[in-house]
Design an enzyme around this catalytic site. Sequence first.
Site, PDB file in Angstrom:
ATOM      1  N   HIS A 359      10.713  -7.973  -6.026  1.00  0.00           N
ATOM      2  CA  HIS A 359       9.787  -7.267  -5.132  1.00  0.00           C
ATOM      3  C   HIS A 359       9.038  -8.169  -4.169  1.00  0.00           C
ATOM      4  CE1 HIS A 359       9.755  -3.122  -6.650  1.00  0.00           C
ATOM      5  NE2 HIS A 359      10.086  -3.663  -7.811  1.00  0.00           N
ATOM      6  N   LYS A 551      -3.457   0.461   1.948  1.00  0.00           N
ATOM      7  CA  LYS A 551      -2.632  -0.401   1.108  1.00  0.00           C
ATOM      8  C   LYS A 551      -3.546  -1.409   0.448  1.00  0.00           C
ATOM      9  CE  LYS A 551      -0.297  -1.282   4.891  1.00  0.00           C
ATOM     10  NZ  LYS A 551       1.088  -1.009   4.466  1.00  0.00           N
ATOM     11  N   ARG A 552      -3.051  -2.109  -0.571  1.00  0.00           N
ATOM     12  CA  ARG A 552      -3.839  -3.176  -1.170  1.00  0.00           C
ATOM     13  C   ARG A 552      -4.274  -4.161  -0.083  1.00  0.00           C
ATOM     14  NH1 ARG A 552      -5.064  -3.248  -6.910  1.00  0.00           N
ATOM     15  NH2 ARG A 552      -5.264  -5.501  -6.678  1.00  0.00           N
ATOM     16  N   LYS A 557      -0.786  -8.787   4.662  1.00  0.00           N
ATOM     17  CA  LYS A 557      -0.696  -7.438   5.235  1.00  0.00           C
ATOM     18  C   LYS A 557      -1.520  -7.318   6.528  1.00  0.00           C
ATOM     19  CE  LYS A 557       0.143  -5.045   0.763  1.00  0.00           C
ATOM     20  NZ  LYS A 557       1.260  -4.096   0.948  1.00  0.00           N
ATOM     21  N   THR A 659       5.995   1.101   1.079  1.00  0.00           N
ATOM     22  CA  THR A 659       6.354   2.507   0.897  1.00  0.00           C
ATOM     23  C   THR A 659       5.366   3.429   1.596  1.00  0.00           C
ATOM     24  OG1 THR A 659       5.279   2.462  -1.258  1.00  0.00           O
ATOM     25  CG2 THR A 659       7.685   2.299  -1.238  1.00  0.00           C
ATOM     26  N   LYS A 663       5.922   7.145   3.520  1.00  0.00           N
ATOM     27  CA  LYS A 663       5.123   8.352   3.281  1.00  0.00           C
ATOM     28  C   LYS A 663       4.541   8.856   4.594  1.00  0.00           C
ATOM     29  CE  LYS A 663       3.609   6.158  -1.005  1.00  0.00           C
ATOM     30  NZ  LYS A 663       2.491   5.352  -1.579  1.00  0.00           N
TER      31      LYS A 663
HETATM   32  C1  LIG Z   1       2.273   4.056  -1.607  1.00  0.00           C
HETATM   33  C2  LIG Z   1       1.105   3.450  -2.261  1.00  0.00           C
HETATM   34  C3  LIG Z   1       0.919   2.065  -2.228  1.00  0.00           C
HETATM   35  C4  LIG Z   1       1.862   1.123  -1.506  1.00  0.00           C
HETATM   36  O1  LIG Z   1       1.451   0.959  -0.169  1.00  0.00           O
HETATM   37  P1  LIG Z   1       2.136  -0.162   0.773  1.00  0.00           P
HETATM   38  O2  LIG Z   1       1.614   0.123   2.107  1.00  0.00           O
HETATM   39  O3  LIG Z   1       3.586   0.040   0.663  1.00  0.00           O
HETATM   40  O4  LIG Z   1       1.691  -1.472   0.247  1.00  0.00           O
HETATM   41  C5  LIG Z   1      -0.194   1.532  -2.846  1.00  0.00           C
HETATM   42  N1  LIG Z   1      -1.095   2.325  -3.453  1.00  0.00           N
HETATM   43  C6  LIG Z   1      -0.954   3.675  -3.495  1.00  0.00           C
HETATM   44  C7  LIG Z   1      -1.992   4.490  -4.152  1.00  0.00           C
HETATM   45  C8  LIG Z   1       0.150   4.277  -2.903  1.00  0.00           C
HETATM   46  O5  LIG Z   1       0.282   5.602  -2.969  1.00  0.00           O
END
Ligand SMILES: *Cc1c(COP(=O)(O)O)cnc(C)c1O
Length: 808
Positions: A359, A551-552, A557, A659, A663
């Site tokens: 990952h 995101k985190r 990022k 991800t 979404k």
């Molecule tokens: C989808 C999701 C992530 C991943 O987000 P990225 O932008 O891909 O890092 C992290 N936390 C939650 C709650 C999510 O639903």
Amino acid sequence: MTYVTPHPSNTPGDFGRDLLSNLYYQRGTTLESASAQDAYHSLALTVRDRLVDRYIRTAAAHYQANPRFIYYLSAEYMLGKQLDQNLLYSGTADCARSALAGLGLSPAELDALDVEPGLGNGGLGRLAACLLDAMATLDIPAVGYGIRYDFGIFKQAFEDGAQVERPDDWTFYGNPWEFHASDDQQTVGFYGHTEPLDGVRKSWVPGEIVMGEPSHMLVPGYATSTVNIIRLWRARASRESFDLSRFGAGQYGEAVEEIVRSENISKVLYPDDSTELGRELRLKQQHFLVTCALRDIVRRFRLRNSDWDDFAGKVVIQLNDTHPVMAIAELMRMLVDEEGLEWDHAWSITRRVFAYTCHTLLPEALETWPVRLVQRLLPRHMEIIFLINHLFLREVSARYPGDDGKLRELSIIAEGDEQRVRMAHLAVVGSSAVNGVAELHSRLLAATTLHGFAELWPGRFHNVTNGVSPRRFVRLANPRLSELITERLGDDRWLSDLDRLGGLESAADDPEFQERWRQVKRLNRQDLADQALATTGVALDPDALCDVMIKRFHEYKRQLLRVLHVVVMHHRIRRGEVADVVPRSIVFGGKAAPGYYAAKRIMQLANTVAGMVNEDPAVSPYLKMIFLPDYNVSRAQLIIPAADLSEQISLAGKEASGTSNMKLALNGALTIGTLDGANVEIRDRVGAENFFLFGLDTAEVAAVREKGYRSRDFYERDEELREVVDTVARLEPQIADDLLNHDEYLTLADFRAYVDCQDRVARAWRDTAGWTRASILNTARSGFFSSDRTVRDYCRDIWHVTPVPVGE
Ligand SMILES: *Cc1c(COP(=O)(O)O)cnc(C)c1O
């Protein structure tokens, strides 16, 4: 033997009756005296009951077929709320609503009591949840294994703009969704020593024994009968660890300490998502999970099989990152030491069973453990790893005679001041397949991080691009859009066949459909605005462009780049340069690891800038900024449907896949992003004209670094950048200092391209019809990013399994 198969019927009358029955017999109360928790638990049980029949039939079908199972091992899961999911998947949402109304209960109030299982930090755990969802939906026999942490994620709050972490006691009121299975307890050993048996066989005499107690939660498939499970393990003190002599001697405290120490193993998940921690308790957790899971897998195997030569035909163990990789050594130990198989025989079984998903590309996130620690905690496993490595290096020497560099590069053991075990190397050596999580990522893995292995075993490397559950992130998150899509496509088959979204292409230019699309977005923005007002006190304009970064928090990022652009807009509006400015709501969400100070400073800056923007009467008509605390799956479900613009601005080559980008695109947000992770594939599919691309690509990043990157040059050349960095220097001097002197993630190098691209976004937003068209096309062309497709790819390329349908 005949089973009594209760088929709870889906009429409001029966649902209400069953709910009252659960209230009475499970909670020991009546509607008149029920507390809110009583009502919630009874509702949850009534919904759960409606999945049990399907689960029993699934187990029977699997027993009958004796198929190859996928065992998904993951240290983290982010399942999201179970009530909304299980109402949908059991097809009882409508009848539950009527039943609740008949009983005078409020669905919204009860839903508010449904808590997210706190079992993970971020993307890795959410991916695991989306894959389990898709496996069940596709009738793939599968079990997810994980740890039932008491504290698997912290709650985030802000105090004066700084993140404070609070415990998230998610099981405080009990978890109505799980079944306990104490009979399937397993024992797990730690420490101790080994004693020789015959040949390479040894006997491990552990110095400490801990019990693993499983419970499982149901993982229903959508529009199918299959219900799989996720099995979660909790550490319990073994009976032997009650030190009876101490009890006798009145040392009650000391005797109990032992119990507390054992049970600590499943107490907390370290709240870090992408740096290696190297804490002993974490290694203990990993070994605890893999031992419990493997013993359970073998128990299940033996229900229908007895020959070890059938094991690899019946079992695939997918390793979600390196956290469960110790399973490779543990399976070898079980086969050789306990079952008495020859080493080579055991190795050929083991290699065929495991598959490994990588990952990351970040070197700091590649897990390694000091040999001395492994030796102390898991003495036999360390011996086995040395032997695996010895035999592997012989193979390498045969292939590259005399090339000591090759041996050093590929060895499972890293030499240096202290020897360390490289878990990713153990994973590759011990697996039949290795995959990255987006095309670019898989390519870079094979070209850089795992290059030597890809050269040695090219056939072992695959790409499986991540995906997300359309049930969770479209249907549950965005009911309005789902309804509109269903109406246009004529039915809701798109929910389990997401390529059908392509049927929306013909609607992209239809003015009437566009108008309805915009109405949905506006209502979703209004929902978000209502929640934002309640939690932050800031009033968002539901007509403003909703610009989100969720995101985190991590430096790679580049949330910082996002904040710099907000400061640019702030400056421009104050100067009256509003020609290129459209009203925007800037939305942030995300947690930082508690010890990650650089990320926390950026978070503090974001909150400070938000205050500055919102409180400036000259600026706030154009710009509002909120940072919604405690980002989690439920918050994602609130924010994503409202989003117009998706910020995916990591430094190229750093984000494995992402991800949230998927979404958001599925929900009709346009992406502003770099050529990183799955952004590349999103852009390919939605079309370059419906994607805002900016910034350096991976080759250019390498070239910039090659030439000797000086961020200060960019600062000196660009007046607007200078102004922004000077503002940051007043607010958070350390950040400005880092930007000018280190800027590890090339923020300043990408600044101008990013700001100019944001100006293009603003111009595009003014063309309402053009924007709506692009939004519809983003949805229509994102069907590929369903986790159903991801699972099909795994089935075809790696798992070689076929569905096992469960009869009606
Ligand atoms: C989808 C999701 C992530 C991943 O987000 P990225 O932008 O891909 O890092 C992290 N936390 C939650 C709650 C999510 O639903």
